[in-house]
Design a protein around this motif. Sequence first.
Motif, PDB file in Angstrom:
ATOM      1  N   THR A  68       0.853  -1.182   0.000  1.00  0.00           N
ATOM      2  CA  THR A  68       0.000   0.000   0.000  1.00  0.00           C
ATOM      3  C   THR A  68       0.890   1.234   0.000  1.00  0.00           C
ATOM      4  OG1 THR A  68      -0.079  -0.065   2.422  1.00  0.00           O
ATOM      5  CG2 THR A  68      -1.860  -1.176   1.222  1.00  0.00           C
ATOM      6  N   ASP A  69       0.445   2.278  -0.646  1.00  0.00           N
ATOM      7  CA  ASP A  69       1.254   3.486  -0.735  1.00  0.00           C
ATOM      8  C   ASP A  69       0.334   4.692  -0.789  1.00  0.00           C
ATOM      9  OD1 ASP A  69       3.520   5.020  -0.847  1.00  0.00           O
ATOM     10  OD2 ASP A  69       3.765   4.841  -3.013  1.00  0.00           O
ATOM     11  N   ASP A  70       0.771   5.769  -0.173  1.00  0.00           N
ATOM     12  CA  ASP A  70       0.031   7.025  -0.191  1.00  0.00           C
ATOM     13  C   ASP A  70       0.962   8.105  -0.727  1.00  0.00           C
ATOM     14  OD1 ASP A  70      -1.479   9.258   0.160  1.00  0.00           O
ATOM     15  OD2 ASP A  70      -1.584   9.133   2.352  1.00  0.00           O
ATOM     16  N   PRO A  71       0.839   8.436  -2.016  1.00  0.00           N
ATOM     17  CA  PRO A  71       1.729   9.436  -2.608  1.00  0.00           C
ATOM     18  C   PRO A  71       1.677  10.780  -1.898  1.00  0.00           C
ATOM     19  CG  PRO A  71       0.534   8.235  -4.299  1.00  0.00           C
ATOM     20  CD  PRO A  71      -0.091   7.855  -2.993  1.00  0.00           C
ATOM     21  N   ALA A  72       0.569  11.031  -1.171  1.00  0.00           N
ATOM     22  CA  ALA A  72       0.442  12.315  -0.482  1.00  0.00           C
ATOM     23  C   ALA A  72       1.186  12.335   0.850  1.00  0.00           C
ATOM     24  CB  ALA A  72      -1.038  12.636  -0.250  1.00  0.00           C
ATOM     25  N   ALA A  73       1.567  11.163   1.342  1.00  0.00           N
ATOM     26  CA  ALA A  73       2.266  11.095   2.632  1.00  0.00           C
ATOM     27  C   ALA A  73       3.702  11.579   2.493  1.00  0.00           C
ATOM     28  CB  ALA A  73       2.238   9.658   3.161  1.00  0.00           C
ATOM     29  N   HIS A  74       4.287  11.985   3.608  1.00  0.00           N
ATOM     30  CA  HIS A  74       5.686  12.397   3.593  1.00  0.00           C
ATOM     31  C   HIS A  74       6.553  11.204   3.208  1.00  0.00           C
ATOM     32  CE1 HIS A  74       9.590  13.889   5.154  1.00  0.00           C
ATOM     33  NE2 HIS A  74       9.065  15.082   4.931  1.00  0.00           N
ATOM     34  N   TRP A  75       7.635  11.464   2.511  1.00  0.00           N
ATOM     35  CA  TRP A  75       8.450  10.364   1.993  1.00  0.00           C
ATOM     36  C   TRP A  75       9.002   9.476   3.103  1.00  0.00           C
ATOM     37  CZ3 TRP A  75      13.583   9.616   3.186  1.00  0.00           C
ATOM     38  CH2 TRP A  75      14.281  10.702   3.723  1.00  0.00           C
ATOM     39  N   THR A  76       9.270  10.048   4.285  1.00  0.00           N
ATOM     40  CA  THR A  76       9.786   9.222   5.383  1.00  0.00           C
ATOM     41  C   THR A  76       8.734   8.214   5.848  1.00  0.00           C
ATOM     42  OG1 THR A  76       9.133  10.945   6.963  1.00  0.00           O
ATOM     43  CG2 THR A  76      11.421  10.960   6.185  1.00  0.00           C
ATOM     44  N   ASP A  77       7.474   8.641   5.880  1.00  0.00           N
ATOM     45  CA  ASP A  77       6.399   7.715   6.257  1.00  0.00           C
ATOM     46  C   ASP A  77       6.231   6.629   5.197  1.00  0.00           C
ATOM     47  OD1 ASP A  77       5.782   9.015   8.647  1.00  0.00           O
ATOM     48  OD2 ASP A  77       4.448  10.432   7.632  1.00  0.00           O
ATOM     49  N   ARG A  78       6.399   6.984   3.938  1.00  0.00           N
ATOM     50  CA  ARG A  78       6.267   5.999   2.864  1.00  0.00           C
ATOM     51  C   ARG A  78       7.382   4.948   2.954  1.00  0.00           C
ATOM     52  NH1 ARG A  78       5.813   9.199  -2.619  1.00  0.00           N
ATOM     53  NH2 ARG A  78       5.251   7.132  -3.412  1.00  0.00           N
TER      54      ARG A  78
END
Length: 229
Positions: A68-78
Motif C-alpha cells: 500500500t502506498d500514499d503518494p500524499a504522505a511524507h516520503w519518510t512515512d512511505r
Amino acid sequence: MTSEPLSRKRIVAAAIELIEREGADAVSMRRIAAELGVGVMSLYNHVPNKDALLSGVAESVLSEIEFTDDPAAHWTDRVRIQARAFRQIAHHYPRSTMLVVSRQLHSNAGLLPVERALATLRSAGFDGPEAVKMLRMFIAFIVGTLLREVGVTPSFAPMPATLRADQVDPELFPTVAELAPMLDRCDPDEEFDFGVELLVQAISVHRERAPGEPDALPGSAAPSPERLG
C-alpha cells in the motif's frame, strides 16, 4: 470426484508448503511429485526445472505482500510503510522468505517493491546514485533482520541464546556481563522498527544538509574545524 488438475500454481503451492515444513533443502522435483501424488515427469510440463520452481516460490510469496502506498504522505512515512510491508513475508512464510531475498527476480512481482522504493526516494529529491545506494542499505538491513528472525541457520537464531551474567567472566568481558540481561531479550517488532527509524533519520539528515555542505558519508571531505566547533 476429479482431483484438481496439475498446474504451475498447484506445484508452487506444494513447494511452499514443503519449504515451510522442512526447509528449502527438502525441495526436489521428485519430492514435489510425491507430495502431489503425480509422476515426476508431469511436473516438467509446467515447471522446466528446480531453479525455475524456486523462483516461482519466491515470486508467489512476494506477490502476496500488500504494498500500500500514499503518494500524499511524507516520503519518510512511505519508506517506513514499505519496509514494514516487506517484512510481513517473514511472518507468513518464514522459511520461504529466504528464497525471496536470495534470488534475483525480474518479474512484475520482483520489480514492484524496487520500483516503489526508488520512486519514493527520487520524489524526496535524491538523485539516482543516492537512491540506489539507500535502497541497497535498506535491503541489507531487512535481510539481516529476517535471517535472525526466521533462524535460517544456528548462527542466525531467531532469538539470542540464553546468556546469564554468571556465565560471563566480568573481568574479561565487563560490558557483556553488565548487559547480559538485555542481550537475552529480543522483541523482533520493536528492534525492526528501531532499525528502520535509525535509517530513516540518517537519510533525512543526508537529505536536508545544506547545498555545498561537506557530506558525512565515507569518501567525503571532513568538516572544517569551524563547523565542528
